[in-house]
Design a protein around this motif. Sequence first.
Motif, PDB file in Angstrom:
ATOM      1  N   TRP A  92     -10.565  -2.261  -2.569  1.00  0.00           N
ATOM      2  CA  TRP A  92     -11.799  -2.196  -1.780  1.00  0.00           C
ATOM      3  C   TRP A  92     -11.487  -1.882  -0.315  1.00  0.00           C
ATOM      4  N   HIS A  93     -10.384  -2.434   0.183  1.00  0.00           N
ATOM      5  CA  HIS A  93     -10.027  -2.115   1.576  1.00  0.00           C
ATOM      6  C   HIS A  93      -9.785  -0.628   1.774  1.00  0.00           C
ATOM      7  N   SER A  94      -9.207   0.014   0.766  1.00  0.00           N
ATOM      8  CA  SER A  94      -8.923   1.437   0.962  1.00  0.00           C
ATOM      9  C   SER A  94     -10.219   2.247   1.038  1.00  0.00           C
ATOM     10  N   LEU A  95     -11.303   1.688   0.490  1.00  0.00           N
ATOM     11  CA  LEU A  95     -12.592   2.389   0.567  1.00  0.00           C
ATOM     12  C   LEU A  95     -13.225   2.314   1.959  1.00  0.00           C
ATOM     13  N   THR A  96     -12.721   1.437   2.816  1.00  0.00           N
ATOM     14  CA  THR A  96     -13.319   1.329   4.155  1.00  0.00           C
ATOM     15  C   THR A  96     -13.146   2.620   4.943  1.00  0.00           C
ATOM     16  N   THR A  97     -12.108   3.390   4.616  1.00  0.00           N
ATOM     17  CA  THR A  97     -11.972   4.702   5.252  1.00  0.00           C
ATOM     18  C   THR A  97     -11.947   5.846   4.230  1.00  0.00           C
ATOM     19  N   ARG A  98     -11.299   5.621   3.081  1.00  0.00           N
ATOM     20  CA  ARG A  98     -11.174   6.722   2.111  1.00  0.00           C
ATOM     21  C   ARG A  98     -12.237   6.610   1.019  1.00  0.00           C
ATOM     22  N   TYR A  99     -13.466   6.486   1.443  1.00  0.00           N
ATOM     23  CA  TYR A  99     -14.552   6.300   0.468  1.00  0.00           C
ATOM     24  C   TYR A  99     -14.999   7.611  -0.180  1.00  0.00           C
ATOM     25  N   ALA A 100     -14.715   8.721   0.491  1.00  0.00           N
ATOM     26  CA  ALA A 100     -15.276   9.984  -0.004  1.00  0.00           C
ATOM     27  C   ALA A 100     -14.510  10.538  -1.210  1.00  0.00           C
ATOM     28  N   ASP A 101     -13.210  10.326  -1.230  1.00  0.00           N
ATOM     29  CA  ASP A 101     -12.419  10.875  -2.323  1.00  0.00           C
ATOM     30  C   ASP A 101     -11.749   9.740  -3.092  1.00  0.00           C
ATOM     31  N   THR A 102     -12.354   9.397  -4.216  1.00  0.00           N
ATOM     32  CA  THR A 102     -11.856   8.248  -4.967  1.00  0.00           C
ATOM     33  C   THR A 102     -11.192   8.663  -6.287  1.00  0.00           C
ATOM     34  N   GLN A 103     -11.006   9.977  -6.426  1.00  0.00           N
ATOM     35  CA  GLN A 103     -10.404  10.538  -7.637  1.00  0.00           C
ATOM     36  C   GLN A 103      -9.092   9.877  -8.031  1.00  0.00           C
ATOM     37  N   GLN A 104      -8.259   9.618  -7.004  1.00  0.00           N
ATOM     38  CA  GLN A 104      -6.905   9.158  -7.303  1.00  0.00           C
ATOM     39  C   GLN A 104      -6.722   7.668  -7.051  1.00  0.00           C
ATOM     40  N   LEU A 105      -7.833   6.972  -6.822  1.00  0.00           N
ATOM     41  CA  LEU A 105      -7.718   5.565  -6.446  1.00  0.00           C
ATOM     42  C   LEU A 105      -7.078   4.717  -7.547  1.00  0.00           C
ATOM     43  N   TRP A 106      -7.536   4.927  -8.769  1.00  0.00           N
ATOM     44  CA  TRP A 106      -6.989   4.121  -9.870  1.00  0.00           C
ATOM     45  C   TRP A 106      -5.509   4.402 -10.066  1.00  0.00           C
ATOM     46  N   GLU A 107      -5.159   5.688 -10.041  1.00  0.00           N
ATOM     47  CA  GLU A 107      -3.754   6.086 -10.175  1.00  0.00           C
ATOM     48  C   GLU A 107      -2.917   5.446  -9.053  1.00  0.00           C
ATOM     49  N   ALA A 108      -3.454   5.449  -7.854  1.00  0.00           N
ATOM     50  CA  ALA A 108      -2.727   4.864  -6.721  1.00  0.00           C
ATOM     51  C   ALA A 108      -2.531   3.354  -6.916  1.00  0.00           C
ATOM     52  N   CYS A 109      -3.523   2.707  -7.521  1.00  0.00           N
ATOM     53  CA  CYS A 109      -3.397   1.270  -7.812  1.00  0.00           C
ATOM     54  C   CYS A 109      -2.277   1.018  -8.818  1.00  0.00           C
ATOM     55  N   LEU A 110      -2.222   1.852  -9.846  1.00  0.00           N
ATOM     56  CA  LEU A 110      -1.182   1.675 -10.870  1.00  0.00           C
ATOM     57  C   LEU A 110       0.207   1.913 -10.276  1.00  0.00           C
ATOM     58  N   ILE A 111       0.285   2.921  -9.423  1.00  0.00           N
ATOM     59  CA  ILE A 111       1.580   3.214  -8.791  1.00  0.00           C
ATOM     60  C   ILE A 111       2.025   2.031  -7.928  1.00  0.00           C
ATOM     61  N   LEU A 112       1.086   1.494  -7.154  1.00  0.00           N
ATOM     62  CA  LEU A 112       1.444   0.355  -6.302  1.00  0.00           C
ATOM     63  C   LEU A 112       1.881  -0.842  -7.146  1.00  0.00           C
ATOM     64  N   ALA A 113       1.183  -1.069  -8.244  1.00  0.00           N
ATOM     65  CA  ALA A 113       1.561  -2.175  -9.131  1.00  0.00           C
ATOM     66  C   ALA A 113       2.978  -1.962  -9.665  1.00  0.00           C
ATOM     67  N   ALA A 114       3.257  -0.733 -10.101  1.00  0.00           N
ATOM     68  CA  ALA A 114       4.596  -0.425 -10.633  1.00  0.00           C
ATOM     69  C   ALA A 114       5.654  -0.645  -9.557  1.00  0.00           C
ATOM     70  N   GLU A 115       5.300  -0.323  -8.327  1.00  0.00           N
ATOM     71  CA  GLU A 115       6.283  -0.462  -7.237  1.00  0.00           C
ATOM     72  C   GLU A 115       6.502  -1.927  -6.853  1.00  0.00           C
ATOM     73  N   TYR A 116       5.454  -2.712  -6.856  1.00  0.00           N
ATOM     74  CA  TYR A 116       5.627  -4.161  -6.634  1.00  0.00           C
ATOM     75  C   TYR A 116       6.647  -4.699  -7.644  1.00  0.00           C
ATOM     76  N   ILE A 117       6.396  -4.360  -8.916  1.00  0.00           N
ATOM     77  CA  ILE A 117       7.209  -4.932  -9.991  1.00  0.00           C
ATOM     78  C   ILE A 117       8.627  -4.369  -9.961  1.00  0.00           C
ATOM     79  N   ALA A 118       8.730  -3.056  -9.737  1.00  0.00           N
ATOM     80  CA  ALA A 118      10.060  -2.433  -9.690  1.00  0.00           C
ATOM     81  C   ALA A 118      10.900  -3.014  -8.552  1.00  0.00           C
ATOM     82  N   ALA A 119      10.241  -3.416  -7.484  1.00  0.00           N
ATOM     83  CA  ALA A 119      10.973  -3.980  -6.338  1.00  0.00           C
ATOM     84  C   ALA A 119      11.391  -5.423  -6.576  1.00  0.00           C
ATOM     85  N   GLY A 120      10.884  -6.020  -7.652  1.00  0.00           N
ATOM     86  CA  GLY A 120      11.358  -7.369  -7.974  1.00  0.00           C
ATOM     87  C   GLY A 120      10.280  -8.435  -8.081  1.00  0.00           C
TER      88      GLY A 120
END
Length: 339
Positions: free
Chosen positions: A51-79
Amino acid sequence: MSETAKASKRILSGMQPTGTSGLHIGNLEGALRNWVRLQDESTLYCCIVDWHSLTTRYADTQQLWEACLILAAEYIAAGIDPKRSMVFIQSQVKEHAELHLLLSMITPLGWLERVPTFKEKRELISDKGEGDESISYGLLGYPCLQSADILLYRPLGVPVGKDQAAHLELSREICRRFNHLYGPVFPEPKSIISEVTAVVPGLDGRKMSKSYGNAIYLSDSADVVADKVKNAFTTTTKLRKTDPGVPETCVVCQLRRVYDPEGYSTSWDEDRAGIRGCMQSKKELTEILNTALEPIRQRRAELLSDKGELENILKDGADRARETAVETMDLVRKAMGLR
Ligand code: TRP
């Protein structure tokens, strides 16, 4: 530490899913490493604040879900261990929205207008000539939503970098105001400043930042890392191998110190003495970086190759986070005279 002692020590932090390029090593060394360490002594809530990312990037939400999955993978991959910690997406725990709404009622407008990041964003937008219309009500409320993210878990503390100090201070002010009005529901969240995090310079010597285009990403292949290091800034006055280097102002030397804390000092001495060239330093740094990043890269790719499983992990994280969130909202509603 026993599980019950850990449970009472809740810690929350979050990052925005900023895009499909994901996190860079500045995020990794400046924040994530500390979260990973905190898992041993506390119950960690790792939020992906879509939701925070929508405060500025509200117009283009095409890749939002993908970006969430990537961030989740990176949290986990980092430990971050999704079994011990709650890895979850903000919008999957609706209580964030309810608490945000209620906190917005008691947050003076002036407090929000004075937040430096809001003032900066407002200036940035007007510099771009986009006009007042792209400054939304949601953007002004950004720190109020962040306060809800934090207070919802009644955490002991929040691991934050310097850039978040003003936001956390506002969260504490909102917390005090709530407790003053309705009784002591929330403990004041402390800011947790870590000894383990490092400031990572970007490849051009400025702070590493996605917007500067000077970052090394967790998603960069070994070849891309080699290329980026090859083109990184070193000491401007060191043209030949025999010229004395100034490791304190050399990006390659600084990165070496972060990734080779045991061994860097010899390389620095040689650099200063003019018995090592920048090419050698770059070659060695590339190897050191790739050795450190390869396991993260692999784990990241593995996680992203099974999106269904990753979504299950996130759902499980949200379910477990919600348990605390629901408890908090019961306390909040009662304190405010709602049922
Ligand atoms: N504002 C934070 C950032 O840009 C992201 C964030 C949202 C956050 N909610 C939070 C950080 C709660 C810590 C706690 O990095």
